[in-house]
Design an enzyme around this catalytic site. Structure first.
Site, PDB file in Angstrom:
ATOM      1  N   HIS A  59      26.773 -24.739  29.415  1.00 28.29           N
ATOM      2  CA  HIS A  59      26.136 -24.068  28.273  1.00 28.29           C
ATOM      3  C   HIS A  59      26.475 -24.798  26.972  1.00 28.29           C
ATOM      4  CE1 HIS A  59      24.845 -19.882  26.657  1.00 28.29           C
ATOM      5  NE2 HIS A  59      24.665 -20.799  25.727  1.00 28.29           N
ATOM      6  N   ARG A  63      21.003 -29.514  20.201  1.00 27.65           N
ATOM      7  CA  ARG A  63      20.151 -29.390  19.000  1.00 27.65           C
ATOM      8  C   ARG A  63      19.042 -30.431  18.856  1.00 27.65           C
ATOM      9  NH1 ARG A  63      21.578 -24.329  18.628  1.00 27.65           N
ATOM     10  NH2 ARG A  63      23.447 -23.841  17.437  1.00 27.65           N
ATOM     11  N   HIS A 180      20.738 -14.569  28.935  1.00 27.64           N
ATOM     12  CA  HIS A 180      21.431 -14.157  27.708  1.00 27.64           C
ATOM     13  C   HIS A 180      21.229 -12.644  27.612  1.00 27.64           C
ATOM     14  CE1 HIS A 180      22.232 -14.589  23.205  1.00 27.64           C
ATOM     15  NE2 HIS A 180      21.755 -13.361  23.317  1.00 27.64           N
ATOM     16  N   HIS A 233      27.710 -16.276  28.886  1.00 24.84           N
ATOM     17  CA  HIS A 233      28.719 -15.755  27.928  1.00 24.84           C
ATOM     18  C   HIS A 233      29.002 -14.251  28.040  1.00 24.84           C
ATOM     19  CE1 HIS A 233      24.966 -14.982  25.857  1.00 24.84           C
ATOM     20  NE2 HIS A 233      24.882 -16.176  25.322  1.00 24.84           N
ATOM     21  N   ASN A 279      27.200 -14.983  18.805  1.00 22.48           N
ATOM     22  CA  ASN A 279      26.385 -14.154  19.700  1.00 22.48           C
ATOM     23  C   ASN A 279      26.688 -14.546  21.143  1.00 22.48           C
ATOM     24  OD1 ASN A 279      24.384 -12.981  21.258  1.00 22.48           O
ATOM     25  ND2 ASN A 279      22.685 -13.575  19.940  1.00 22.48           N
ATOM     26  N   ASP A 306      29.336 -22.649  25.234  1.00 20.75           N
ATOM     27  CA  ASP A 306      28.318 -22.179  24.285  1.00 20.75           C
ATOM     28  C   ASP A 306      28.490 -22.900  22.950  1.00 20.75           C
ATOM     29  OD1 ASP A 306      26.159 -20.864  23.183  1.00 20.75           O
ATOM     30  OD2 ASP A 306      27.142 -18.922  22.995  1.00 20.75           O
TER      31      ASP A 306
END
Length: 431
Positions: A59, A63, A180, A233, A279, A306
């Site tokens: 994870h 970008r 998610h 997560h 998050n 993450d």
């Protein structure tokens, strides 16, 4: 990066056990033993160091394309190598979204060109991450990138019918849907974990049930269609119980936890420092302890960073306006050492399992997460567990600096990383 040669790693503790030698020849481990002959080899003195298989992150947000101001495939893979990783899975929430064969192949090729670690693209579940129509799952799998993991991460696939269809579709090629888990209506305007601290601060609360209700639904859906679901997560004690129950039924459910959810709590939000905004949000001490126990007993399969880089202007602002996310690749192993190894919850063999073997197995990633044994690919990481040092983001390889650990002392340091026998990190510095 250092060219392929013979390398003799001498005196390392293999998976934290007894000291031994590992001879690397070209891309492969040629021998494992004691007193190995160093003739013609570059020798790495690894006395006191722990030798692990190269770490695998399920994870990662690289970008690129679209937000190269916060990270690129090159800078992200350099950060990964510095953190001991030899493979990362690049999430699909780029601009454009990785929802077609063309975009996942672009990311895959950028990874090949970077050379610092393997990049396995994750495909979007739905077109544009909008949750309305399935993306080209089959075409992404059949592409050069060979996608097997699909996720709308950053957003939840909240439509049960779409989720069911995705689970059914990926069955054909042994794929997995990584969810998610965030019920959108229950988290509208949410800024932090819902609880005592949010009530005192007057910030919109993010209830644990928003995560747990989606996980409960999706493990039931996965069982119903006989497919694989992976929970991204996981952050609450209740989520742990649901996953534990699903596994007890023999259902094909796996889960990950981030380093920050193993260490940090919502008490830090009292500082109003947006570096702690993430998050899913930082939860309570009781949640942190439940997550550690679940990682130790195998209910949670793996640690995933993450890694979520953001430019300073997206974090250097008021809490409600700030972006959610933290960089994590360069500190993950240290946080796991502090929370799991130094507490006696996991030994180093357990770390190898949770940070290399299991994540590679979940994504069916060939050549990664392999044993440190003769004939295996030489994807290796050396860590100095005795090291102690304060985190200084100025020295990060990542393009972004949004770490919650700045100035915090963490144990352990990656000294060397080898990608198929090629040194990507030497003496703690990028090759």
């Amino acid at each position: 990066m250092t060219a392929h040669t013979k390398t003799l790693i001498r005196g390392a503790r293999l998976l934290g056990g007894e000291p031994g030698d590992v001879l690397v020849d070209g891309e492969t481990i040629a021998a494992v033993g004691t007193g190995l002959d160093a003739a013609g080899a570059r020798v790495v003195d690894a006395e006191g160091l722990v030798l692990l298989p190269g770490l695998v992150d399920l994870h990662t947000h690289l970008r690129e394309p679209g937000r190269e101001d916060s990270e690129t495939v090159l800078t992200g893979t350099r950060a990964a190598a510095a953190g001991g990783y030899t493979a990362v899975h690049a999430m699909a929430n780029t601009f454009p979204v990785a929802d077609t064969a063309g975009v996942v192949e672009q990311v895959w090729r950028l990874g090949k060109e970077s050379g610092y670690c393997d990049v396995q693209p994750v495909g979007a579940v739905t077109v544009g991450l909008e949750g309305k129509h399935l993306a080209e799952l089959g075409a992404m799998h059949d592409s050069a990138a060979g996608v097997r993991v699909f996720s709308d991460d950053g957003k939840c696939v909240d439509d049960a019918v779409i989720m069911r269809r995705a689970l059914e579709y990926v069955k054909a090629f042994d794929g997995v849907v990584a969810q998610h888990a965030q019920e959108p209506r229950l988290t509208e305007g949410a800024q932090m974990n819902e609880g005592t601290v949010s009530a005192e601060l007057g910030l919109g609360g993010w209830p644990a049930v928003a995560e747990e209700s989606i996980i409960a639904r999706d493990v039931l859906l996965a069982a119903h269609v006989g497919s694989r679901v992976h929970i991204c997560h996981l952050s609450t004690a209740g989520s742990v119980e649901i996953v534990r129950w699903a596994k007890s039924k023999g259902w094909n459910v796996t889960a990950e936890v981030t380093p920050h959810h193993l260490l940090l709590t919502d008490e830090l939000v009292r500082t109003y420092n947006p570096v702690y905004k993430v998050n899913p949000p930082l939860r309570t001490e009781a949640d942190v302890l439940a997550l550690r126990a679940a990682l130790a007993d195998g209910t949670i399969d793996c640690v995933a960073t993450d890694h979520a880089p953001h430019p300073h202007e997206d974090k250097d602002c008021e809490w409600p306006a700030a972006a959610m996310g933290m960089v994590g690749l360069e500190t993950a192993l240290s946080v796991v050492q502090q929370t799991m190894v130094d507490t006696g919850l996991l030994d180093w063999a357990g770390v190898a399992d949770r940070m290399s073997f299991r994540p590679a197995a979940i994504s069916r990633l060939a050549g990664q997460g392999r044993p440190v044994a003769e004939g295996e690919p030489a994807n290796l990481t050396l860590v100095d567990p005795a090291y102690r040092g304060d985190v200084d983001p100025a020295g990060f390889a990542s393009r972004s600096r949004n770490t919650p650990y700045e100035g915090r002392e963490l144990p352990g340091r990656v000294t060397h990383t080898f990608l198929r026998g090629r040194a990507t990190v030497v003496d703690g510095k990028l090759a």
